[in-house]
Design an enzyme around this catalytic site. Structure first.
Site, PDB file in Angstrom:
ATOM      1  N   HIS A  13       8.762 -10.586  -6.098  1.00 19.51           N
ATOM      2  CA  HIS A  13       7.982  -9.346  -6.310  1.00 19.51           C
ATOM      3  C   HIS A  13       6.520  -9.664  -6.018  1.00 19.51           C
ATOM      4  O   HIS A  13       5.844 -10.310  -6.816  1.00 19.51           O
ATOM      5  CB  HIS A  13       8.135  -8.851  -7.757  1.00 19.51           C
ATOM      6  CG  HIS A  13       7.402  -7.569  -8.022  1.00 19.51           C
ATOM      7  ND1 HIS A  13       8.013  -6.483  -8.595  1.00 19.51           N
ATOM      8  CD2 HIS A  13       6.119  -7.194  -7.795  1.00 19.51           C
ATOM      9  CE1 HIS A  13       7.146  -5.499  -8.702  1.00 19.51           C
ATOM     10  NE2 HIS A  13       5.981  -5.905  -8.231  1.00 19.51           N
ATOM     11  N   HIS A  15       2.688  -8.213  -4.075  1.00 20.91           N
ATOM     12  CA  HIS A  15       1.859  -7.215  -3.388  1.00 20.91           C
ATOM     13  C   HIS A  15       0.969  -7.936  -2.377  1.00 20.91           C
ATOM     14  O   HIS A  15       0.139  -8.758  -2.766  1.00 20.91           O
ATOM     15  CB  HIS A  15       0.987  -6.456  -4.392  1.00 20.91           C
ATOM     16  CG  HIS A  15       1.797  -5.655  -5.360  1.00 20.91           C
ATOM     17  ND1 HIS A  15       2.173  -4.354  -5.123  1.00 20.91           N
ATOM     18  CD2 HIS A  15       2.353  -5.990  -6.551  1.00 20.91           C
ATOM     19  CE1 HIS A  15       2.917  -3.917  -6.133  1.00 20.91           C
ATOM     20  NE2 HIS A  15       3.040  -4.890  -7.013  1.00 20.91           N
ATOM     21  N   LYS A  99      12.463   0.257  -3.516  1.00 16.88           N
ATOM     22  CA  LYS A  99      11.706   0.231  -4.763  1.00 16.88           C
ATOM     23  C   LYS A  99      11.593   1.620  -5.377  1.00 16.88           C
ATOM     24  O   LYS A  99      11.155   2.566  -4.724  1.00 16.88           O
ATOM     25  CB  LYS A  99      10.297  -0.327  -4.485  1.00 16.88           C
ATOM     26  CG  LYS A  99       9.365  -0.378  -5.695  1.00 16.88           C
ATOM     27  CD  LYS A  99       9.785  -1.428  -6.706  1.00 16.88           C
ATOM     28  CE  LYS A  99       8.950  -1.376  -7.976  1.00 16.88           C
ATOM     29  NZ  LYS A  99       7.776  -2.225  -7.954  1.00 16.88           N
ATOM     30  N   HIS A 136      10.486  -0.155 -11.056  1.00 18.93           N
ATOM     31  CA  HIS A 136       9.337  -0.224 -11.959  1.00 18.93           C
ATOM     32  C   HIS A 136       9.791   0.498 -13.217  1.00 18.93           C
ATOM     33  O   HIS A 136       9.795   1.729 -13.270  1.00 18.93           O
ATOM     34  CB  HIS A 136       8.086   0.424 -11.360  1.00 18.93           C
ATOM     35  CG  HIS A 136       6.905   0.276 -12.267  1.00 18.93           C
ATOM     36  ND1 HIS A 136       5.880  -0.610 -12.027  1.00 18.93           N
ATOM     37  CD2 HIS A 136       6.622   0.857 -13.463  1.00 18.93           C
ATOM     38  CE1 HIS A 136       5.009  -0.556 -13.028  1.00 18.93           C
ATOM     39  NE2 HIS A 136       5.435   0.334 -13.918  1.00 18.93           N
ATOM     40  N   HIS A 174       9.478  -7.164 -13.269  1.00 21.98           N
ATOM     41  CA  HIS A 174       8.445  -7.558 -14.244  1.00 21.98           C
ATOM     42  C   HIS A 174       8.759  -7.092 -15.665  1.00 21.98           C
ATOM     43  O   HIS A 174       8.014  -6.308 -16.251  1.00 21.98           O
ATOM     44  CB  HIS A 174       7.045  -7.092 -13.818  1.00 21.98           C
ATOM     45  CG  HIS A 174       6.950  -5.689 -13.256  1.00 21.98           C
ATOM     46  ND1 HIS A 174       7.449  -4.594 -13.901  1.00 21.98           N
ATOM     47  CD2 HIS A 174       6.409  -5.221 -12.097  1.00 21.98           C
ATOM     48  CE1 HIS A 174       7.213  -3.524 -13.182  1.00 21.98           C
ATOM     49  NE2 HIS A 174       6.590  -3.877 -12.077  1.00 21.98           N
ATOM     50  N   ASP A 247       4.525 -10.492  -9.171  1.00 23.04           N
ATOM     51  CA  ASP A 247       3.764  -9.239  -9.212  1.00 23.04           C
ATOM     52  C   ASP A 247       2.279  -9.533  -8.981  1.00 23.04           C
ATOM     53  O   ASP A 247       1.415  -8.808  -9.488  1.00 23.04           O
ATOM     54  CB  ASP A 247       3.972  -8.483 -10.536  1.00 23.04           C
ATOM     55  CG  ASP A 247       3.566  -7.019 -10.423  1.00 23.04           C
ATOM     56  OD1 ASP A 247       3.352  -6.536  -9.294  1.00 23.04           O
ATOM     57  OD2 ASP A 247       3.451  -6.358 -11.476  1.00 23.04           O
TER      58      ASP A 247
HETATM   59  O1  DOR Z   1      -0.257  -4.374 -12.423  1.00 26.09           O
HETATM   60  C1  DOR Z   1       0.297  -3.825 -11.491  1.00 26.09           C
HETATM   61  N1  DOR Z   1      -0.281  -3.772 -10.263  1.00 26.09           N
HETATM   62  N2  DOR Z   1       1.474  -3.259 -11.684  1.00 26.09           N
HETATM   63  C2  DOR Z   1       2.083  -2.525 -10.744  1.00 26.09           C
HETATM   64  O2  DOR Z   1       3.128  -2.004 -11.001  1.00 26.09           O
HETATM   65  C3  DOR Z   1       1.429  -2.277  -9.447  1.00 26.09           C
HETATM   66  C4  DOR Z   1       0.451  -3.331  -9.132  1.00 26.09           C
HETATM   67  C5  DOR Z   1      -0.457  -2.957  -8.000  1.00 26.09           C
HETATM   68  O3  DOR Z   1       0.030  -2.518  -6.948  1.00 26.09           O
HETATM   69  O4  DOR Z   1      -1.659  -3.099  -8.146  1.00 26.09           O
HETATM   70 ZN    ZN Z   2       4.282  -4.811  -8.656  1.00 20.65          ZN
END
Ligand code: DOR
Ligand code: ZN
Length: 346
Positions: A13, A15, A99, A136, A174, A247
């Protein structure tokens, strides 16, 4: 000196963002991880197979020379998602999961799902072809307290959905609660759960006591200490339901240190040393490989990596960069608040 060698880990997971941010932070994940499930919550989101193919190309182009990192792509589920497009993107090998963001639950989730009934044809198709749904897992009902949103999601959304569609393969992303860990453990082989590095380290006191710490704010928000300890037991248990999903979610400092700060902890840089620290504390270094390198591929029906990663513990604490400087702005690296003696041998 102490050391441990494990199969190269994957991040289930992650970003990676886009543009200048992608360029700046991708090396941080590519250094230690072989593969990552890449979240689709860009602006605009990665909705179709064509979107995912184009995003994958941008990631591959942003990789440092010689890096072998493989992005595993996901699609952002909307009420307009076409089941045939999802099935084609999965069949080609491009897309590894879809997702589910409940609309309004987190960063760039406004295009997500309001009414699960509207996406049932997509979910039925995914169940038929074995394509995992990453969730999520928080309800967005304003009446529900933010600290209860995960537990309420399990009772009112996840559990009914899995009863309705038992073949659907689901990843609880998460997890942050004892309830989440208990539910995942009992979930049979269609259920997995990712756990972040930061939720093994901080509870809500770290976020709020002595002044608000914006770099510890993420979603789902860190819970009370009993939950952190339950997550540590789950992650270090070796049980196949639990695997690493950092995450890691970069935002520039200007948007974290803000009156309405963005959610996300950036842990890509130091996750593996932090996990070695946590697993050593729990007397479970021998189970780090299961959590970071074996259980995830097994759930996603992919081979474990053949290359290895070596973690070394030295007498002196290791210094990690405080910030990653990107062309989009500086990104603060998660600071665990204690000295870390482990580092990845390069
Ligand atoms: O803390 C987070 N940041 N939780 C999420 O679900 C999304 C993520 C983000 O894309 O910044
Ligand atoms: Zn995330």
């Amino acid at each position: 000196m102490q050391e441990i060698t494990i199969r190269r880990p994957d991040d289930w997971h992650l970003h990676l963002r886009d543009g200048a941010m992608l360029q700046g932070i991708l090396p941080e994940s590519a250094r230690d991880f072989a593969r990552a499930i890449v979240m689709p919550n860009l602006v605009p989101p990665v909705v179709t197979g064509a979107d995912a193919a184009a995003y994958r190309d941008r990631i591959l182009r942003a990789l440092p020379e010689g890096a072998t990192f493989e992005p595993l792509m996901t699609l952002y589920l909307t009420e307009g998602t076409d089941p045939a497009d999802v099935a084609a993107a999965a069949a080609s090998g491009l897309v590894k999961a879809v997702k589910l963001y409940p609309a309004g639950a987190t960063t760039n989730s406004h295009g997500g799902v309001r009414d699960l009934d509207k996406v049932m044809p997509v979910l039925e198709r995914m169940a038929a072809i074995g394509l995992p749904l990453c969730t999520h897992g928080e309800v967005t009902d304003p009446e529900v307290d933010i600290f209860d949103r995960e537990a309420v999601f399990i009772d009112t959304v996840l559990s009914p959905l899995r009863a309705r569609l038992p073949e659907l393969r689901v990843v609880m992303e998460h997890i942050t609660t004892e309830e989440g860990a208990a539910y995942a453990l009992e979930g049979g082989d269609t259920l997995g759960a990712t756990i972040t590095t930061h939720h093994l380290i901080i509870n809500r006191n770290h976020l709020l006591v002595g002044g608000i710490k914006p770099h510890y704010y993420c979603l789902p928000v860190a819970k009370r200490e009993a939950h952190r300890l339950a997550l540590r037991r789950a992650a270090t248990s070796g049980d196949g339901h639990f695997f690493l999903g950092t995450d890691s979610a970069p935002h520039v400092d200007a948007l974290k240190e803000h009156a309405c700060g963005c959610a996300g902890c950036f842990t890509a840089t130091n996750t593996m040393p932090l996990l070695a620290h946590v697993f050593e504390e729990e007397g479970a270094l021998d189970r780090l490989e299961a959590f970071a390198s074996l259980n995830g591929p097994a759930f996603y029906r992919l081979p474990a990596n053949e290359t290895r990663l070596r973690l070394v513990k030295s007498a002196a604490p290791h210094a990690f960069p405080e910030k990653i400087l990107t062309e989009a702005g500086p990104v603060t690296v998660f600071n665990p608040g204690f000295p870390v003696h482990w580092h990845v041998e390069s």
